[in-house]
Design a protein around this motif. Structure first.
Motif, mmCIF file in Angstrom:
data_model
loop_
_atom_site.group_PDB
_atom_site.id
_atom_site.type_symbol
_atom_site.label_atom_id
_atom_site.label_comp_id
_atom_site.label_asym_id
_atom_site.label_seq_id
_atom_site.Cartn_x
_atom_site.Cartn_y
_atom_site.Cartn_z
ATOM 1 N N GLN A 372 -4.087 28.413 -37.356
ATOM 2 C CA GLN A 372 -4.785 27.628 -36.341
ATOM 3 C C GLN A 372 -4.941 28.438 -35.055
ATOM 4 N N VAL A 373 -3.905 29.223 -34.730
ATOM 5 C CA VAL A 373 -3.979 30.076 -33.540
ATOM 6 C C VAL A 373 -5.079 31.115 -33.704
ATOM 7 N N TRP A 374 -5.077 31.831 -34.859
ATOM 8 C CA TRP A 374 -6.112 32.853 -35.073
ATOM 9 C C TRP A 374 -7.501 32.206 -35.048
ATOM 10 N N THR A 375 -7.625 31.014 -35.622
ATOM 11 C CA THR A 375 -8.922 30.336 -35.649
ATOM 12 C C THR A 375 -9.410 30.038 -34.235
ATOM 13 N N ASN A 376 -8.544 29.468 -33.404
ATOM 14 C CA ASN A 376 -8.945 29.144 -32.035
ATOM 15 C C ASN A 376 -9.332 30.391 -31.252
ATOM 16 N N LEU A 377 -8.534 31.443 -31.363
ATOM 17 C CA LEU A 377 -8.791 32.649 -30.576
ATOM 18 C C LEU A 377 -10.047 33.378 -31.044
ATOM 19 N N ILE A 378 -10.231 33.501 -32.354
ATOM 20 C CA ILE A 378 -11.417 34.196 -32.875
ATOM 21 C C ILE A 378 -12.675 33.368 -32.628
ATOM 22 N N ASP A 379 -12.564 32.057 -32.805
ATOM 23 C CA ASP A 379 -13.703 31.174 -32.544
ATOM 24 C C ASP A 379 -14.120 31.253 -31.081
ATOM 25 N N ASN A 380 -13.146 31.239 -30.170
ATOM 26 C CA ASN A 380 -13.455 31.352 -28.746
ATOM 27 C C ASN A 380 -14.081 32.702 -28.418
ATOM 28 N N ALA A 381 -13.576 33.767 -29.064
ATOM 29 C CA ALA A 381 -14.141 35.095 -28.837
ATOM 30 C C ALA A 381 -15.601 35.154 -29.258
ATOM 31 N N ALA A 382 -15.923 34.543 -30.407
ATOM 32 C CA ALA A 382 -17.309 34.514 -30.879
ATOM 33 C C ALA A 382 -18.190 33.753 -29.896
ATOM 34 N N ASP A 383 -17.692 32.638 -29.384
ATOM 35 C CA ASP A 383 -18.453 31.879 -28.391
ATOM 36 C C ASP A 383 -18.672 32.691 -27.119
ATOM 37 N N ALA A 384 -17.623 33.414 -26.692
ATOM 38 C CA ALA A 384 -17.723 34.202 -25.467
ATOM 39 C C ALA A 384 -18.789 35.289 -25.588
ATOM 40 N N MET A 385 -18.986 35.821 -26.799
ATOM 41 C CA MET A 385 -19.967 36.883 -27.011
ATOM 42 C C MET A 385 -21.359 36.347 -27.340
ATOM 43 N N GLY A 386 -21.480 35.033 -27.426
ATOM 44 C CA GLY A 386 -22.781 34.454 -27.709
ATOM 45 C C GLY A 386 -23.323 34.796 -29.079
ATOM 46 N N GLY A 387 -22.430 35.090 -30.023
ATOM 47 C CA GLY A 387 -22.872 35.345 -31.397
ATOM 48 C C GLY A 387 -23.188 36.783 -31.707
ATOM 49 N N SER A 388 -23.068 37.713 -30.723
ATOM 50 C CA SER A 388 -23.313 39.127 -30.991
ATOM 51 C C SER A 388 -22.407 39.964 -30.096
ATOM 52 N N GLY A 389 -21.893 41.049 -30.648
ATOM 53 C CA GLY A 389 -20.985 41.893 -29.894
ATOM 54 C C GLY A 389 -19.965 42.515 -30.819
ATOM 55 N N VAL A 390 -18.849 42.949 -30.239
ATOM 56 C CA VAL A 390 -17.789 43.610 -31.006
ATOM 57 C C VAL A 390 -16.496 42.821 -30.842
ATOM 58 N N LEU A 391 -15.923 42.401 -31.962
ATOM 59 C CA LEU A 391 -14.631 41.727 -31.987
ATOM 60 C C LEU A 391 -13.609 42.734 -32.518
ATOM 61 N N THR A 392 -12.556 42.973 -31.744
ATOM 62 C CA THR A 392 -11.539 43.943 -32.143
ATOM 63 C C THR A 392 -10.218 43.235 -32.385
ATOM 64 N N LEU A 393 -9.642 43.474 -33.548
ATOM 65 C CA LEU A 393 -8.366 42.880 -33.928
ATOM 66 C C LEU A 393 -7.329 43.989 -34.054
ATOM 67 N N ARG A 394 -6.236 43.864 -33.303
ATOM 68 C CA ARG A 394 -5.186 44.883 -33.323
ATOM 69 C C ARG A 394 -3.846 44.231 -33.629
#
Length: 476
Positions: A372-394
């Motif tokens: 649930q944590v990963w879902t919220n954070l990744i979902d928010n990241a996608a929203d922040a980028m407006g559907g295009s950009g680079v998502l980095t997972l470390r």
């Protein structure tokens, strides 16, 4: 050891913020009915589930409040603040809890003022009867509102995940259906071509040679082929078509693209003619080989579609952690990867970079809740980028904890909400698009359920959320 001391004085009662505005006669009323109890360090004052018989107010020392849930003791509060209180705090309200909802223990030798639940309820009702009704209604209203909003948040998240999963499942399912329909047509055509060949009076030896050419074509088609430019592909098709026409094959330019796509060439046509060499009706023979290759291609498509569906089902199982222990030592990577699968549709325009540390140690935790944590954070990241950009997972680790960092290259968190970003009902999304409970829920899971921390850094270049999960945690 627990001891009861003589009656508390009015001067000391006045120093407690709960009672500082009361009249002397009211303070005396409390002093006549209350008692002071002394506890050693690390002593349990009251335990969760015991009858809620009293209100405890800290006079000096320190206290720790914990709540036992799902097999562990979650720290609620730890303080040395004089006047901190707990216990039967809602004894005055209708439908108040009959048992203690938490466990109160001392962190050092401490003194508490204890007022029975009955006397506390009587005091509050006498002092402010109208406030009792207001507080009762306010408490129930807030609890109902928060419960409804959390339920809505979970339903919205479930709806998004279901939509993503439906989309991901629909593509391979539709491909399998389409390939199956085409396969049925190709099988019918193969039977027709085989009938034409049989009309020519095939000998057992000729049948054997035809089967051999079929096996060679299938084996060749299964091998990887080099990538060709559009011009090279066109030249290959022309070469095959010209050679087919030379041996008398009708519709050569219809067959050539199929053979070229399967990795055949003009030399293969010569090999077939040389191996069979029987004066056959070549249109029927090469037509039969065409349908053989198309059938193999369609079966491969069906296999790939079924494999994709199986992988998606496996990802769902991994995400929900069906048939697994609720609490376990876990590797965070599979949970992150299954979350990416669940959110694949939303991430379709986003480039995902993975920087996972090798041999990351396992952490004790609740896999489904961390997802649930990963879902919220990744979902928010996608929203922040407006559907295009680079998502980095470390991922990384030190001697004490595992760290998971989720970074987007969006515009950053607005200045006006940075200080309250993790508070309930705070959201940067447009009205109606977010409940403001996603990050609050993520922090609650990380901090209270796993004893970790959730922090973030932000700026014009993007935002990074960092989840810290301890490698060792004392569990109840």
């Amino acid at each position: 050891m627990t001891a009861t001391t003589p009656q508390i004085g009015l001067d000391e009662l006045r120093t407690l913020f709960l009672f500082e505005s009361l009249r002397d006669e009211d303070l005396q009323w409390i002093a006549d009915r209350a008692e002071v109890r002394v506890f050693d360090g690390d002593a349990v004052v009251f335990a969760q589930g015991e009858p809620a018989e009293g209100l405890y107010v800290l006079l000096d020392g320190g206290l720790r409040l914990t709540k036992h849930a799902d097999g562990e003791d979650v720290a609620i509060n730890e303080t040395t603040h004089r006047g901190a209180y707990s216990g039967a705090v809602r004894a005055y309200a209708s439908g108040h809890p009959e048992d203690y909802q938490t466990t109160l223990a001392t962190t050092r030798p401490s003194r508490f003022l204890r007022l029975s639940a009955e006397h506390f309820a009587q005091l509050v009702t006498q002092q402010c009867p109208m406030a009792v009704h207001l507080l009762d209604g306010l408490y129930e209203g807030v609890r109902a509102t928060e419960s409804a909003m959390r339920q809505r948040e979970h339903l919205v998240q479930l709806g998004h995940l279901s939509a993503n999963l439906a989309h991901e499942l629909n593509n391979p399912a539709a491909a399998a259906v389409r390939a199956t329909e085409q396969l049925r047509g190709r099988m019918s055509a193969m039977r027709h071509k085989l009938g034409l060949l049989a009309d020519g009076g095939l000998s057992p030896d000729l049948v054997s040679r035809l089967m051999k050419t079929q096996e060679v074509a299938v084996e060749r088609a299964a091998k990887p082929r080099p990538d060709l430019t559009a011009l090279e592909e066109s030249d290959l098709e022309d070469a095959i078509a010209e050679r087919l026409e030379e041996v008398g094959v009708e519709n050569a330019y219809d067959l050539a693209p199929v053979f070229a796509t399967a990795g055949m060439d003009a030399h293969w046509v010569d090999d077939v003619v040389e191996q069979v060499d029987s004066g056959l009706e070549w249109s029927a023979a090469f037509g039969w080989l065409r349908y053989t290759l198309e059938t193999e291609t369609l079966m491969t498509e069906i296999e790939e579609a079924a494999t994709r569906i199986s992988s998606l089902v496996g990802a769902v199982k991994q995400y929900s952690h069906m048939d697994q222990a609720q609490h376990q030592d876990l590797d965070v990577k599979p949970g992150i990867e299954s979350t990416l699968v669940m959110l694949a549709r939303k991430l379709s325009g986003i480039e995902v970079h993975r920087d996972y540390a090798a041999a990351l140690p396992a952490v004790p935790g609740y896999p489904a809740e961390l997802n649930q944590v990963w879902t919220n954070l990744i979902d928010n990241a996608a929203d922040a980028m407006g559907g295009s950009g680079v998502l980095t997972l470390r991922t990384r680790a030190d001697a004490d904890a595992v760290f998971v960092e989720i970074t987007d290259d969006g515009p950053g968190v607005p200045e006006e909400v940075r200080a309250t970003l993790f508070d309930a009902f705070v959201t940067t999304k447009a009205t109606g698009e977010g409940s403001g409970l996603g990050l609050e829920n993520a922090r609650r899971i990380v901090e209270r359920r796993h004893g970790g921390s959730l922090s973030y850094s932000t700026g014009p270049e993007g935002t990074t959320f960092c989840v810290r999960l301890p490698l060792h945690r004392q569990r109840g």
